[in-house]
Design an enzyme around this catalytic site. Structure first.
Site, PDB file in Angstrom:
ATOM      1  N   ASP A   1     -10.900   0.157  13.897  1.00  0.00           N
ATOM      2  CA  ASP A   1     -11.695   0.115  12.666  1.00  0.00           C
ATOM      3  C   ASP A   1     -13.064   0.772  12.829  1.00  0.00           C
ATOM      4  OD1 ASP A   1      -9.630  -1.293  11.352  1.00  0.00           O
ATOM      5  OD2 ASP A   1     -10.395  -3.207  12.076  1.00  0.00           O
TER       6      ASP A   1
ATOM      7  N   HIS B   1      -8.369  -0.873   5.478  1.00  0.00           N
ATOM      8  CA  HIS B   1      -8.721  -2.164   6.064  1.00  0.00           C
ATOM      9  C   HIS B   1      -9.239  -3.088   4.957  1.00  0.00           C
ATOM     10  CE1 HIS B   1      -9.847  -5.020   9.134  1.00  0.00           C
ATOM     11  NE2 HIS B   1     -10.977  -5.201   8.475  1.00  0.00           N
TER      12      HIS B   1
ATOM     13  N   ASN C   1      -6.880   4.909   7.780  1.00  0.00           N
ATOM     14  CA  ASN C   1      -6.411   3.520   7.755  1.00  0.00           C
ATOM     15  C   ASN C   1      -7.052   2.806   6.574  1.00  0.00           C
ATOM     16  OD1 ASN C   1      -5.289   1.007   8.798  1.00  0.00           O
ATOM     17  ND2 ASN C   1      -7.365   0.486   9.461  1.00  0.00           N
TER      18      ASN C   1
ATOM     19  N   GLU D   1      -7.733  -1.926  -2.491  1.00  0.00           N
ATOM     20  CA  GLU D   1      -6.862  -1.131  -1.608  1.00  0.00           C
ATOM     21  C   GLU D   1      -5.941  -0.167  -2.352  1.00  0.00           C
ATOM     22  OE1 GLU D   1      -4.971  -3.217   1.735  1.00  0.00           O
ATOM     23  OE2 GLU D   1      -6.095  -4.995   1.178  1.00  0.00           O
TER      24      GLU D   1
ATOM     25  N   ASN E   1       0.837  -1.213   0.000  1.00  0.00           N
ATOM     26  CA  ASN E   1       0.000   0.000   0.000  1.00  0.00           C
ATOM     27  C   ASN E   1       0.867   1.257   0.000  1.00  0.00           C
ATOM     28  OD1 ASN E   1      -3.037  -0.479   0.087  1.00  0.00           O
ATOM     29  ND2 ASN E   1      -2.267  -2.023   1.526  1.00  0.00           N
TER      30      ASN E   1
ATOM     31  N   LEU F   1      -3.347   1.976  18.125  1.00  0.00           N
ATOM     32  CA  LEU F   1      -2.954   3.230  18.766  1.00  0.00           C
ATOM     33  C   LEU F   1      -3.963   3.586  19.859  1.00  0.00           C
ATOM     34  CD1 LEU F   1      -1.979   4.933  15.421  1.00  0.00           C
ATOM     35  CD2 LEU F   1      -0.382   4.317  17.260  1.00  0.00           C
TER      36      LEU F   1
HETATM   37  C1  GAR Z   1      -3.177  -4.869   3.740  1.00  0.00           C
HETATM   38  O1  GAR Z   1      -4.045  -5.812   3.183  1.00  0.00           O
HETATM   39  C2  GAR Z   1      -3.910  -3.964   4.704  1.00  0.00           C
HETATM   40  O2  GAR Z   1      -5.203  -3.652   4.291  1.00  0.00           O
HETATM   41  C3  GAR Z   1      -3.941  -4.833   5.918  1.00  0.00           C
HETATM   42  O3  GAR Z   1      -2.682  -5.462   5.955  1.00  0.00           O
HETATM   43  C4  GAR Z   1      -2.147  -5.549   4.639  1.00  0.00           C
HETATM   44  C5  GAR Z   1      -0.798  -4.863   4.607  1.00  0.00           C
HETATM   45  O4  GAR Z   1      -0.161  -5.057   3.385  1.00  0.00           O
HETATM   46  N1  GAR Z   1      -4.219  -4.055   7.078  1.00  0.00           N
HETATM   47  C6  GAR Z   1      -4.923  -4.490   8.112  1.00  0.00           C
HETATM   48  O5  GAR Z   1      -5.358  -5.623   8.198  1.00  0.00           O
HETATM   49  C7  GAR Z   1      -5.150  -3.473   9.218  1.00  0.00           C
HETATM   50  N2  GAR Z   1      -6.191  -3.901  10.102  1.00  0.00           N
HETATM   51  P1  GAR Z   1       0.992  -4.094   2.868  1.00  0.00           P
HETATM   52  O6  GAR Z   1       2.048  -3.982   3.974  1.00  0.00           O
HETATM   53  O7  GAR Z   1       1.543  -4.804   1.676  1.00  0.00           O
HETATM   54  O8  GAR Z   1       0.405  -2.748   2.526  1.00  0.00           O
END
Ligand code: GAR
Length: 209
Positions: free
Chosen positions: A152, A111, A109, A182, A15, A95
């Site tokens: 969330d 999610h 954020n 995402e 991301n 946090l």
């Molecule tokens: C992503 O899918 C993000 O949406 C999720 O972790 C992954 C991180 O991937 N986040 C959560 O689950 C937060 N609750 P990345 O490091 O490759 O961006």
């Protein structure tokens, strides 16, 4: 004035990469990624930031001894760097209320589900997709939301639906949600924020022209 963005990461940073690419290609208007903070030593996201010439910092809770000291360190880095927007992009640490109240409607954020499904404590990373498949939902997706004291639980800004297909594994589904949702909605929201196009009234986010 151009907004200064900090991205908080813990892992692979795809991301973050989507944000770096979107800044380069002009999708993010009026914003610059100025700082990347990882709470995990050696996270691959840090390499992505360094390759893009972005300043990086690593803040380890264990080394600092407490949640308070961890958050104080992050706050001092954000202040020193004049940060306007904090993006949690795969940041796997919850946090505190005190922290989130320091930055009302300035933390977002991403999610990997359609909130309010499959979210809250314990729902992160692959676990979210495991839960969606176990429930047998036919549609999932991703949500970008403001961050408040409830995990969330902040106001929803943008969502995108993604189809679940026969034979999906958590890994396959995770990738599809990233590619189709995402990596698109996160840069879009960052751009909207940086152009002051997001307003919140009665817990509803309105997107201006
Ligand atoms: C992503 O899918 C993000 O949406 C999720 O972790 C992954 C991180 O991937 N986040 C959560 O689950 C937060 N609750 P990345 O490091 O490759 O961006």
């Amino acid at each position: 004035m151009e907004k200064r963005i900090a991205v908080l990461v813990s892992g692979g940073g795809t991301n973050l990469q989507a944000l770096i690419d979107a800044e380069k290609s002009g999708i993010i208007k009026n914003g610059r990624i100025s700082l990347v903070i990882s709470n995990v030593k050696g996270a691959y996201a840090l390499e992505r930031a360094e390759k893009a010439g972005i300043k990086t910092e690593t803040v380890i809770k264990k080394e600092l001894g407490s949640q308070q000291a961890f958050e104080d360190k992050i706050i001092s880095l954000l202040t020193e760097n004049g940060i306007d927007l904090i993006v949690l992009a795969g940041f796997m640490s919850i946090l505190s209320e005190e922290f989130t109240k320091t930055y009302p409607h300035r933390i977002i954020n991403v999610h990997p589900s359609l909130i309010p499904s499959f979210c809250g404590k314990g729902f992160y990373g692959l676990h979210v997709h495991e839960a969606a498949l176990a429930k047998g939902v036919k549609v999932t997706g991703a949500t970008v939301h403001f961050v408040n004291e409830i995990p969330d639980g902040g106001e929803i800004i943008l969502q995108k639906a993604v189809e679940i297909k026969e034979g999906d594994t958590p890994e396959i589904l995770q990738k599809r949600v990233m590619v189709e949702a995402e990596w698109n909605i996160l840069p879009e929201v960052v751009s909207l924020f940086c152009q002051d196009k997001l307003t919140v009234a009665n817990n509803i986010v309105h997107i201006g022209e």
